[in-house]
Enzyme design. Sequence first.
Site, PDB file in Angstrom:
ATOM      1  N   GLN A 110       0.623   5.731   0.784  1.00 38.87           N
ATOM      2  CA  GLN A 110      -0.172   6.746   1.447  1.00 38.87           C
ATOM      3  C   GLN A 110      -0.162   8.013   0.598  1.00 38.87           C
ATOM      4  OE1 GLN A 110       0.130   7.177   5.741  1.00 38.87           O
ATOM      5  NE2 GLN A 110       1.683   5.568   5.819  1.00 38.87           N
ATOM      6  N   HIS A 138       0.844  -1.190   0.000  1.00 43.06           N
ATOM      7  CA  HIS A 138       0.000   0.000   0.000  1.00 43.06           C
ATOM      8  C   HIS A 138       0.876   1.236   0.000  1.00 43.06           C
ATOM      9  CE1 HIS A 138       1.152  -0.431   4.226  1.00 43.06           C
ATOM     10  NE2 HIS A 138       0.837   0.841   4.400  1.00 43.06           N
TER      11      HIS A 138
HETATM   12  O1  LIG Z   1       1.577   6.017   8.706  1.00 44.61           O
HETATM   13  P1  LIG Z   1       2.220   4.777   9.257  1.00 44.61           P
HETATM   14  O2  LIG Z   1       2.411   3.712   8.194  1.00 44.61           O
HETATM   15  O3  LIG Z   1       1.542   4.266  10.511  1.00 44.61           O
HETATM   16  O4  LIG Z   1       3.673   5.233   9.731  1.00 44.61           O
HETATM   17  C1  LIG Z   1       4.841   5.245   8.953  1.00 44.61           C
HETATM   18  O5  LIG Z   1       4.854   6.293   7.987  1.00 44.61           O
HETATM   19  C2  LIG Z   1       4.760   7.630   8.495  1.00 44.61           C
HETATM   20  C3  LIG Z   1       4.929   8.604   7.346  1.00 44.61           C
HETATM   21  O6  LIG Z   1       6.200   8.494   6.713  1.00 44.61           O
HETATM   22  C4  LIG Z   1       5.798   7.898   9.588  1.00 44.61           C
HETATM   23  O7  LIG Z   1       5.486   9.118  10.214  1.00 44.61           O
HETATM   24  C5  LIG Z   1       5.811   6.780  10.645  1.00 44.61           C
HETATM   25  O8  LIG Z   1       6.892   6.992  11.522  1.00 44.61           O
HETATM   26  C6  LIG Z   1       5.968   5.426   9.943  1.00 44.61           C
HETATM   27  O9  LIG Z   1       5.983   4.368  10.875  1.00 44.61           O
END
Ligand SMILES: O=P(O)(O)O[C@H]1O[C@H](CO)[C@@H](O)[C@H](O)[C@H]1O
Lengths: 359, 359
Positions: free
Chosen positions: B176, B174
């Site tokens: 974001q 996935h």
């Molecule tokens: O959003 P998640 O997958 O929980 O979290 C991950 O990505 C984020 C965005 O880079 C970071 O801030 C987090 O430290 C990381 O563990």
Amino acid sequence: MNPVLDDISHRRYNPLRGNWILVSPHRTKRPWQGQEEGPSKNTLPEYDPKCYLCPRNKRSGGAQNPDYQETYIFVNDFSAVKEDQVDYETETTATADKSSLLMRAEGVKGKCFVVCFSPAHNKTLADMSIKEISLVVETWKNLYKDVQQNTPFRYIQIFENKGESMGCSNPHAHCQAWTTSHLPEEPAAELKNMIEYRKKNNSCLLCDYLALELEKKERIIAENDGWLAVCPWWAFWPFETLVISKKCIKNILEIEGERDVDLFAEIISTITIKYDNLFETKFPYSMGIHQAPLRGTDEEHAANHVHFHFLPPLLRSATVKKFQVGYELLAEPQRDITPEQAARRLQALSTELYRNKLE
Amino acid sequence: MNPVLDDISHRRYNPLRGNWILVSPHRTKRPWQGQEEGPSKNTLPEYDPKCYLCPRNKRSGGAQNPDYQETYIFVNDFSAVKEDQVDYETETTATADKSSLLMRAEGVKGKCFVVCFSPAHNKTLADMSIKEISLVVETWKNLYKDVQQNTPFRYIQIFENKGESMGCSNPHAHCQAWTTSHLPEEPAAELKNMIEYRKKNNSCLLCDYLALELEKKERIIAENDGWLAVCPWWAFWPFETLVISKKCIKNILEIEGERDVDLFAEIISTITIKYDNLFETKFPYSMGIHQAPLRGTDEEHAANHVHFHFLPPLLRSATVKKFQVGYELLAEPQRDITPEQAARRLQALSTELYRNKLE
Ligand SMILES: O=P(O)(O)O[C@H]1O[C@H](CO)[C@@H](O)[C@H](O)[C@H]1O
Ligand SMILES: O=P(O)(O)O[C@H]1O[C@H](CO)[C@@H](O)[C@H](O)[C@H]1O
């Protein structure tokens, strides 16, 4: 501080570095299902025959360590920069091909040192006495003076990587010092901002910040007659601290006299003990001292103010760290708890090391 | 390239970001005694009843995923930024107390999305077909258009954290997308440099760089009619790649038509397969797309050029990464192999996934 910042997403500006940090306080409300470890006991031996930093042992480069009793300093067997190398001449290219703009490089010379804090394989700064840490401070001072007098280099970066998660492969406490022919990016950016601030406001950026923090009392972790330790307003790492000299000194050579050296040692001791107490573990971090260049202009010297940064990755427990990955690397540094929340927790902690109570 | 750079310590300048990187090629001669792991087989199930990203499962926020067949997009249950929150008014302080200069903050609104690449729990981008990846690209395009039309936000950062070492806690592939009311630091810095370059040279920074790399052929990893992938001259991470659109498009909406979408999908497939083949492992990385802001000035739009960054931490093997710690954080980014050495290795790798041969 406006209490709304405890609840809403916001950015804070770091005037020392000149960058912004995204703060998302409500993210701490995220449930955590991961494991939490119990207090770790000190299980390392005082001497490890396989450690390349212990007294009398052979290093991987072949040299043998002396039977040292206090600190021990040597040139890194695998230095990232060296004193002698061929010069690099930029290619003279037709301006049409743009590589002079887009593919720039310059040679870098320098010298890399390793400083063992003590002969004991199992003592970190948090385990050491003020007197023992004072010997480390003296070693740093001697090194600064030595490279300033005997090398042509421009800057010395003293730093410690502590813990496996901070790339340290040997638990025998030590730091490194890399001297280079150029002023590296981070101290250069800070220096630029300190110089500009001084021009505009006719005062020192860190003196002004120090006064503000002493007045507001919202981010203080520890303090003595020589130093103030805060989670800075613009902290990026969860429990990051900035330690500022109360006097506006330019480099560590100005920490003169036994009492001033002891105050320096004491604040280091306090912070590293509080860190270890926070999650009852040997708290990993990278730490580094920023100070005036070994050689620079009068303006660069005048604008400086000795301070050091502790950058620790742990967030929720001895095993759960904050990852600085996708968004942080590609968009903007991001943190989950506010610096004020972090400061309150560190402030409240004892200055007696949890491990000593367990034994 | 001047071959001396293969041997001496030097710094390289990143004109896109505007920073310097220290390169220490001889450091690769350091002996490595650490462990090396064998090729990893794909052992995840196609469906995991405990995964909060698999079709039909419950998420930790309580919502249930639909029985999705292609990609699936939803609002992050623990978003770092939110659409609605109270406003933050900067405290009106006496100018004498300097907090308006040294303790600056501003509120940030936005919306965070999660995009599942496919219903299969065990498929990474490297395992997916070009057609399947094309569906991901279409999802990104639709999202860009949607937030541009229906939210007031200024920027969208699409990024993927892959692998535990890059902070990813769920192996179900996935990415974001965080949209924010402000332009974050990294794209802002790049944009500033692209605008300045355009003013000075009357051309596009990345168009010029693309032409240079195509001419020099020293750092190319992969290429098709739409895209060029290189280890950039200024790469910081060991096997970092920069993927540049051959056309000077401003945002991903300009990737129009099936063929152009497929070319985009193909270059992603090629890079992720080569990465996995390098150490015969599921190669961790953070990846992100940089493009024009959702809303901005004409100048900002004109100076842009779609590109994406892959930032992978592994250095020597599936288990040995490059730590970006003390010196890197406190002084200057530092790397051990040259970008040219990294590019040669990636260039030589097959585009057939090692796992498929093992099965
Ligand atoms: O959003 P998640 O997958 O929980 O979290 C991950 O990505 C984020 C965005 O880079 C970071 O801030 C987090 O430290 C990381 O563990
Ligand atoms: O010099 P060491 O301890 O071998 O290496 C450690 O510190 C260096 C300086 O921060 C980093 O470049 C390395 O990635 C890290 O593992």
